[in-house]
Design a protein around this motif. Sequence first.
Motif, PDB file in Angstrom:
ATOM      1  N   VAL A  82     -36.893 -26.766  41.587  1.00  0.00           N
ATOM      2  CA  VAL A  82     -36.224 -27.793  42.713  1.00  0.00           C
ATOM      3  C   VAL A  82     -34.856 -27.096  42.938  1.00  0.00           C
ATOM      4  O   VAL A  82     -34.327 -26.037  42.337  1.00  0.00           O
ATOM      5  CB  VAL A  82     -35.978 -29.128  42.227  1.00  0.00           C
ATOM      6  CG1 VAL A  82     -37.451 -29.830  41.661  1.00  0.00           C
ATOM      7  CG2 VAL A  82     -35.206 -29.106  40.840  1.00  0.00           C
ATOM      8  N   PHE A  83     -34.625 -27.551  44.122  1.00  0.00           N
ATOM      9  CA  PHE A  83     -33.300 -27.088  44.763  1.00  0.00           C
ATOM     10  C   PHE A  83     -32.142 -28.090  44.097  1.00  0.00           C
ATOM     11  O   PHE A  83     -32.531 -29.264  44.232  1.00  0.00           O
ATOM     12  CB  PHE A  83     -33.055 -27.191  46.416  1.00  0.00           C
ATOM     13  CG  PHE A  83     -33.926 -25.888  46.904  1.00  0.00           C
ATOM     14  CD1 PHE A  83     -33.388 -24.788  47.003  1.00  0.00           C
ATOM     15  CD2 PHE A  83     -35.012 -26.200  47.547  1.00  0.00           C
ATOM     16  CE1 PHE A  83     -34.118 -23.693  47.494  1.00  0.00           C
ATOM     17  CE2 PHE A  83     -35.822 -25.322  47.838  1.00  0.00           C
ATOM     18  CZ  PHE A  83     -35.361 -24.038  47.927  1.00  0.00           C
ATOM     19  N   GLY A 135     -32.797 -31.662  45.484  1.00  0.00           N
ATOM     20  CA  GLY A 135     -34.138 -32.154  45.035  1.00  0.00           C
ATOM     21  C   GLY A 135     -35.318 -31.804  45.638  1.00  0.00           C
ATOM     22  O   GLY A 135     -36.454 -32.337  45.033  1.00  0.00           O
ATOM     23  N   GLY A 136     -35.283 -30.970  46.603  1.00  0.00           N
ATOM     24  CA  GLY A 136     -36.407 -30.398  47.114  1.00  0.00           C
ATOM     25  C   GLY A 136     -37.130 -29.478  46.614  1.00  0.00           C
ATOM     26  O   GLY A 136     -36.842 -28.784  45.585  1.00  0.00           O
ATOM     27  N   ILE A 145     -39.914 -33.896  37.412  1.00  0.00           N
ATOM     28  CA  ILE A 145     -40.763 -33.856  36.296  1.00  0.00           C
ATOM     29  C   ILE A 145     -40.302 -32.694  35.434  1.00  0.00           C
ATOM     30  O   ILE A 145     -40.160 -31.663  36.064  1.00  0.00           O
ATOM     31  CB  ILE A 145     -42.159 -33.654  36.840  1.00  0.00           C
ATOM     32  CG1 ILE A 145     -42.564 -34.930  37.767  1.00  0.00           C
ATOM     33  CG2 ILE A 145     -43.364 -33.390  35.708  1.00  0.00           C
ATOM     34  CD1 ILE A 145     -43.979 -34.744  38.656  1.00  0.00           C
ATOM     35  N   PRO A 146     -39.783 -33.060  34.325  1.00  0.00           N
ATOM     36  CA  PRO A 146     -39.339 -31.996  33.300  1.00  0.00           C
ATOM     37  C   PRO A 146     -40.431 -31.069  33.020  1.00  0.00           C
ATOM     38  O   PRO A 146     -41.647 -31.286  32.967  1.00  0.00           O
ATOM     39  CB  PRO A 146     -38.821 -32.860  32.238  1.00  0.00           C
ATOM     40  CG  PRO A 146     -38.592 -34.127  32.551  1.00  0.00           C
ATOM     41  CD  PRO A 146     -39.598 -34.230  33.928  1.00  0.00           C
ATOM     42  N   GLN A 147     -40.074 -29.779  32.902  1.00  0.00           N
ATOM     43  CA  GLN A 147     -41.165 -28.660  32.490  1.00  0.00           C
ATOM     44  C   GLN A 147     -40.051 -27.695  31.776  1.00  0.00           C
ATOM     45  O   GLN A 147     -38.941 -27.805  31.722  1.00  0.00           O
ATOM     46  CB  GLN A 147     -41.719 -28.226  33.770  1.00  0.00           C
ATOM     47  CG  GLN A 147     -40.860 -27.219  34.617  1.00  0.00           C
ATOM     48  CD  GLN A 147     -41.608 -26.917  35.914  1.00  0.00           C
ATOM     49  OE1 GLN A 147     -42.745 -27.120  36.159  1.00  0.00           O
ATOM     50  NE2 GLN A 147     -40.714 -26.105  36.872  1.00  0.00           N
ATOM     51  N   THR A 148     -40.864 -26.728  30.915  1.00  0.00           N
ATOM     52  CA  THR A 148     -39.975 -25.839  30.151  1.00  0.00           C
ATOM     53  C   THR A 148     -39.264 -25.062  30.991  1.00  0.00           C
ATOM     54  O   THR A 148     -39.537 -24.308  31.922  1.00  0.00           O
ATOM     55  CB  THR A 148     -41.268 -25.232  29.386  1.00  0.00           C
ATOM     56  OG1 THR A 148     -41.813 -26.015  28.411  1.00  0.00           O
ATOM     57  CG2 THR A 148     -40.398 -24.034  28.246  1.00  0.00           C
ATOM     58  N   PRO A 149     -37.782 -25.152  30.690  1.00  0.00           N
ATOM     59  CA  PRO A 149     -36.806 -24.177  31.587  1.00  0.00           C
ATOM     60  C   PRO A 149     -36.835 -22.940  31.168  1.00  0.00           C
ATOM     61  O   PRO A 149     -37.117 -22.555  30.179  1.00  0.00           O
ATOM     62  CB  PRO A 149     -35.620 -25.057  31.468  1.00  0.00           C
ATOM     63  CG  PRO A 149     -35.574 -25.451  30.019  1.00  0.00           C
ATOM     64  CD  PRO A 149     -37.230 -25.861  29.801  1.00  0.00           C
ATOM     65  N   PHE A 150     -36.572 -21.987  32.347  1.00  0.00           N
ATOM     66  CA  PHE A 150     -36.361 -20.673  31.821  1.00  0.00           C
ATOM     67  C   PHE A 150     -35.035 -20.023  32.450  1.00  0.00           C
ATOM     68  O   PHE A 150     -34.234 -19.433  31.837  1.00  0.00           O
ATOM     69  CB  PHE A 150     -37.652 -19.786  32.579  1.00  0.00           C
ATOM     70  CG  PHE A 150     -37.264 -18.342  32.350  1.00  0.00           C
ATOM     71  CD1 PHE A 150     -37.356 -17.861  31.135  1.00  0.00           C
ATOM     72  CD2 PHE A 150     -37.382 -17.598  33.557  1.00  0.00           C
ATOM     73  CE1 PHE A 150     -37.343 -16.364  30.864  1.00  0.00           C
ATOM     74  CE2 PHE A 150     -37.085 -15.938  33.226  1.00  0.00           C
ATOM     75  CZ  PHE A 150     -37.021 -15.528  32.043  1.00  0.00           C
ATOM     76  N   THR A 152     -33.580 -24.337  39.979  1.00  0.00           N
ATOM     77  CA  THR A 152     -33.992 -24.402  38.607  1.00  0.00           C
ATOM     78  C   THR A 152     -35.357 -24.601  38.610  1.00  0.00           C
ATOM     79  O   THR A 152     -36.066 -25.307  39.358  1.00  0.00           O
ATOM     80  CB  THR A 152     -32.857 -25.477  37.813  1.00  0.00           C
ATOM     81  OG1 THR A 152     -33.393 -24.907  36.467  1.00  0.00           O
ATOM     82  CG2 THR A 152     -33.312 -26.751  38.229  1.00  0.00           C
ATOM     83  N   ASP A 153     -36.021 -24.073  37.584  1.00  0.00           N
ATOM     84  CA  ASP A 153     -37.193 -24.374  37.160  1.00  0.00           C
ATOM     85  C   ASP A 153     -37.454 -25.199  35.891  1.00  0.00           C
ATOM     86  O   ASP A 153     -38.636 -25.376  35.397  1.00  0.00           O
ATOM     87  CB  ASP A 153     -38.045 -22.992  36.845  1.00  0.00           C
ATOM     88  CG  ASP A 153     -37.464 -22.129  35.411  1.00  0.00           C
ATOM     89  OD1 ASP A 153     -36.559 -22.542  34.912  1.00  0.00           O
ATOM     90  OD2 ASP A 153     -37.960 -21.138  35.273  1.00  0.00           O
ATOM     91  N   ALA A 154     -36.362 -25.921  35.612  1.00  0.00           N
ATOM     92  CA  ALA A 154     -36.456 -26.958  34.474  1.00  0.00           C
ATOM     93  C   ALA A 154     -37.257 -28.313  35.113  1.00  0.00           C
ATOM     94  O   ALA A 154     -37.088 -28.892  34.223  1.00  0.00           O
ATOM     95  CB  ALA A 154     -34.943 -27.150  34.312  1.00  0.00           C
ATOM     96  N   TYR A 155     -37.246 -28.307  36.207  1.00  0.00           N
ATOM     97  CA  TYR A 155     -37.922 -29.387  36.713  1.00  0.00           C
ATOM     98  C   TYR A 155     -38.794 -29.125  37.929  1.00  0.00           C
ATOM     99  O   TYR A 155     -38.531 -28.277  38.589  1.00  0.00           O
ATOM    100  CB  TYR A 155     -36.924 -30.348  37.538  1.00  0.00           C
ATOM    101  CG  TYR A 155     -35.964 -31.270  36.683  1.00  0.00           C
ATOM    102  CD1 TYR A 155     -36.496 -32.193  35.925  1.00  0.00           C
ATOM    103  CD2 TYR A 155     -34.699 -30.472  36.539  1.00  0.00           C
ATOM    104  CE1 TYR A 155     -35.320 -32.728  35.010  1.00  0.00           C
ATOM    105  CE2 TYR A 155     -33.872 -30.987  35.578  1.00  0.00           C
ATOM    106  CZ  TYR A 155     -33.987 -32.248  34.796  1.00  0.00           C
ATOM    107  OH  TYR A 155     -33.389 -33.067  34.060  1.00  0.00           O
ATOM    108  N   ALA A 156     -39.970 -29.743  38.112  1.00  0.00           N
ATOM    109  CA  ALA A 156     -41.035 -29.405  39.184  1.00  0.00           C
ATOM    110  C   ALA A 156     -40.519 -30.862  40.042  1.00  0.00           C
ATOM    111  O   ALA A 156     -39.664 -31.678  39.666  1.00  0.00           O
ATOM    112  CB  ALA A 156     -42.549 -29.939  38.700  1.00  0.00           C
TER     113      ALA A 156
END
Length: 155
Positions: free
Chosen positions: A71-72, A50-51, A92-97, A84-88
């Motif tokens: 987030v980790f 979650g970090g 907070i959801p963001q467009t995942p890559f 993952t970059d699916a969350y900030a």
Amino acid sequence: MSAAIFELSVTCHVAAPREIAWKVWTDLKDQWFCPKPWRAEVIEEDLRSGGRSAVRMFGPDGEDTGPMEGVFLEVVPGEKVVTTDAYASGWIPQTPFMTAIWSFADEGEGTRFTATARHWDAEAMERHKEMGFHPGWDQMAEQFKALCEASAASA
């Protein structure tokens, strides 16, 4: 359908103990994380589930990626990190890559380092290939290996 279908990966043997490879990964990311002459700047790495993971890359001609937020998901010290970059930060959801998996395993007198990018779909994986996954991540792995081995030699 297996996640491995949309996976790109690089691996190398590092002639350094796993604890040194882990220390280089956690403490010296600005020196190996992106292919030179690009440089990386770690904004924040809160190494816990979650970090926040935030890195920015700068190119030789003034290019700036802006903060790459994520987030980790999992941190097993000395063994594995999953981001993952699916969350900030703050979920907070963001467009995942992609989801990145960084693993460290004992191999002979050294460490097997593997960096894997798992993508949500074939299109994202193809886009990553076109962005230069190879040779970019290959060069990143070589820079990581050299830094680990230099650190081991001076330890």
